[in-house]
Design a protein around this motif. Sequence first.
Motif, PDB file in Angstrom:
ATOM      1  N   UNK A   2       0.687  -1.173  -0.025  1.00  0.00           N
ATOM      2  CA  UNK A   2      -0.190  -0.201   0.067  1.00  0.00           C
ATOM      3  C   UNK A   2       0.848   1.121  -0.014  1.00  0.00           C
ATOM      4  N   UNK A  53      -1.108   3.655   4.495  1.00  0.00           N
ATOM      5  CA  UNK A  53      -0.934   2.528   5.574  1.00  0.00           C
ATOM      6  C   UNK A  53      -0.622   3.565   6.731  1.00  0.00           C
ATOM      7  N   UNK A  66      -1.971  -6.532  22.286  1.00  0.00           N
ATOM      8  CA  UNK A  66      -2.539  -7.553  21.539  1.00  0.00           C
ATOM      9  C   UNK A  66      -2.653  -6.982  20.001  1.00  0.00           C
ATOM     10  N   UNK A  91      -0.718  -7.473  16.424  1.00  0.00           N
ATOM     11  CA  UNK A  91      -1.517  -7.614  15.029  1.00  0.00           C
ATOM     12  C   UNK A  91      -1.166  -6.895  13.976  1.00  0.00           C
ATOM     13  N   UNK A 140       2.724  -7.818  12.863  1.00  0.00           N
ATOM     14  CA  UNK A 140       2.340  -8.986  11.723  1.00  0.00           C
ATOM     15  C   UNK A 140       1.961  -8.420  10.554  1.00  0.00           C
ATOM     16  N   UNK A 141       1.150  -7.517  10.503  1.00  0.00           N
ATOM     17  CA  UNK A 141       0.583  -6.882   9.085  1.00  0.00           C
ATOM     18  C   UNK A 141       1.623  -6.134   8.533  1.00  0.00           C
ATOM     19  N   UNK A 194       4.383  -8.195   6.896  1.00  0.00           N
ATOM     20  CA  UNK A 194       4.093  -9.190   6.034  1.00  0.00           C
ATOM     21  C   UNK A 194       3.957  -8.357   4.543  1.00  0.00           C
ATOM     22  N   UNK A 199       1.319  -8.108   2.270  1.00  0.00           N
ATOM     23  CA  UNK A 199       0.057  -8.039   1.396  1.00  0.00           C
ATOM     24  C   UNK A 199      -0.075  -6.532   1.300  1.00  0.00           C
ATOM     25  N   UNK A 258      -1.715 -15.712  19.365  1.00  0.00           N
ATOM     26  CA  UNK A 258      -2.485 -15.153  20.475  1.00  0.00           C
ATOM     27  C   UNK A 258      -3.689 -15.872  20.499  1.00  0.00           C
ATOM     28  N   UNK A 289      -7.281 -11.646  20.221  1.00  0.00           N
ATOM     29  CA  UNK A 289      -7.064 -11.265  19.074  1.00  0.00           C
ATOM     30  C   UNK A 289      -8.549 -10.591  18.594  1.00  0.00           C
ATOM     31  N   UNK A 317      -6.784  -4.221   4.901  1.00  0.00           N
ATOM     32  CA  UNK A 317      -5.689  -4.753   4.047  1.00  0.00           C
ATOM     33  C   UNK A 317      -4.717  -5.188   5.074  1.00  0.00           C
ATOM     34  N   UNK A 318      -4.465  -4.042   6.044  1.00  0.00           N
ATOM     35  CA  UNK A 318      -3.433  -4.440   7.167  1.00  0.00           C
ATOM     36  C   UNK A 318      -3.821  -5.258   7.947  1.00  0.00           C
ATOM     37  N   UNK A 319      -5.074  -5.334   8.579  1.00  0.00           N
ATOM     38  CA  UNK A 319      -5.374  -6.581   9.467  1.00  0.00           C
ATOM     39  C   UNK A 319      -5.459  -7.671   9.012  1.00  0.00           C
ATOM     40  N   UNK A 320      -5.628  -8.107   7.517  1.00  0.00           N
ATOM     41  CA  UNK A 320      -5.810  -9.189   7.064  1.00  0.00           C
ATOM     42  C   UNK A 320      -4.341  -9.762   6.991  1.00  0.00           C
ATOM     43  N   UNK A 321      -3.398  -8.901   6.290  1.00  0.00           N
ATOM     44  CA  UNK A 321      -2.035  -9.253   6.527  1.00  0.00           C
ATOM     45  C   UNK A 321      -1.581  -9.768   7.895  1.00  0.00           C
ATOM     46  N   UNK A 322      -1.835  -9.274   8.809  1.00  0.00           N
ATOM     47  CA  UNK A 322      -1.595  -9.479  10.254  1.00  0.00           C
ATOM     48  C   UNK A 322      -2.315 -10.692  10.826  1.00  0.00           C
ATOM     49  N   UNK A 323      -3.622 -10.955  10.305  1.00  0.00           N
ATOM     50  CA  UNK A 323      -4.126 -12.246  10.401  1.00  0.00           C
ATOM     51  C   UNK A 323      -3.860 -13.514   9.871  1.00  0.00           C
ATOM     52  N   UNK A 324      -3.162 -13.177   8.707  1.00  0.00           N
ATOM     53  CA  UNK A 324      -2.549 -14.212   7.741  1.00  0.00           C
ATOM     54  C   UNK A 324      -1.103 -14.479   8.062  1.00  0.00           C
ATOM     55  N   UNK A 325      -0.666 -13.794   9.049  1.00  0.00           N
ATOM     56  CA  UNK A 325       0.933 -14.139   9.012  1.00  0.00           C
ATOM     57  C   UNK A 325       0.901 -14.876  10.481  1.00  0.00           C
ATOM     58  N   UNK A 383       2.834 -14.224  13.478  1.00  0.00           N
ATOM     59  CA  UNK A 383       3.200 -13.787  14.627  1.00  0.00           C
ATOM     60  C   UNK A 383       1.971 -13.550  15.862  1.00  0.00           C
TER      61      UNK A 383
END
Lengths: 199, 199
Positions: free
Chosen positions: A150, A155, A186, A190, A193-194, A197, A199, B150, B155, B189-197, B199
């Motif tokens: 992004x 971002x 928490x 999150x 991590x985002x 990574x 995306x 977590x 989370x 997008x940021x949250x999804x990246x965080x959830x898909x990684x 950590x």
Amino acid sequence: MANDQVLTKEAILDAAEQVLRRYGPDKTSVVDIAKALQVSHGTLYRHFPSKTALREAVTERWLQQSVAEPLSAIIEKQHSDADEALHMWLKTLIEIKRSASLNDPEMFAMYAAVTLDATAIIAEHIDSLTGQIEVLLERGKVSGAFRYDQPADRLARAVFSATAKFHHPAHAAEWTGESADEEFGSLWKLLLSGLASSK
Amino acid sequence: MANDQVLTKEAILDAAEQVLRRYGPDKTSVVDIAKALQVSHGTLYRHFPSKTALREAVTERWLQQSVAEPLSAIIEKQHSDADEALHMWLKTLIEIKRSASLNDPEMFAMYAAVTLDATAIIAEHIDSLTGQIEVLLERGKVSGAFRYDQPADRLARAVFSATAKFHHPAHAAEWTGESADEEFGSLWKLLLSGLASSK
């Protein structure tokens, strides 16, 4: 004793801040501030055309000196990694706001009221803070700490919005709960991590 | 014509909602609601001991029927991936709140006021919503859409907090800006990246 010739903007804002802390934002009048400065009400109006203008100017200076500048000092410390610097930056922002809500309640109440009016000075303040986040995001992209596709400015706004519960004045009543630090912890994991990574 | 024998809780809440929409939350009195029900003020107080109790009960029912239930229906649709389901769930929550603030302003104002009082019913409502997010997070962990270390309940609260700017009533004035949808898109997008990684 002040007179019109030596009445600087800074002197007015100093007096306004003092009077405001004594009487509170709702009860402070332009007349009270003029009295503290030992000038006439009309003299003061020549510098600030309304009570609103005066409240906004006091808030703007407070946001600059007590929020934006201490945060900017974190950006200027080059020695830490961008992810650590962003964590510190957010924790500092949260702590400044929490501390102000507890220890400087009159100023905080005025800032909260000015925020509700959604004035241009709040928009500028947010631009300034998200600009600081953007610097850290770009630094982290170069160092490899962050990976993202992004635009960094968007971002940066997402990071600022995501943490609003912990620094926007509308949520001040939620900051004293026992779980606030754990909740931010928490959320930070999150977000990190985002940001780390791709995306 | 109602009388004390047939006066159910639902009938009181129906009347209270109607009167509230007509007069607004501040101007509605218990006497107005009793009149609409054609019962005495004392009769109504036997069911709800204060105006506050009545306001909270109306808000609680509205949160259940207009917010929690439509969201729960998304969870029950098993056919979508957990990441898509969570995206839809958040967009639906945001749209319900935005629509209520625009199209049902009296109810929304009452909900905002009850939220400020930080009552137990709001805490329960948030528990219910974060419980729904938790279900999606766990489903996504099983399917591989999400990877996280977590505890899912913490989370889930982080995801809910991170999106507060888009659904907490204190931010309603910010929902009509042109950039609100784009801002949520960046945050998602940021949250999804965080959830898909991982950590």
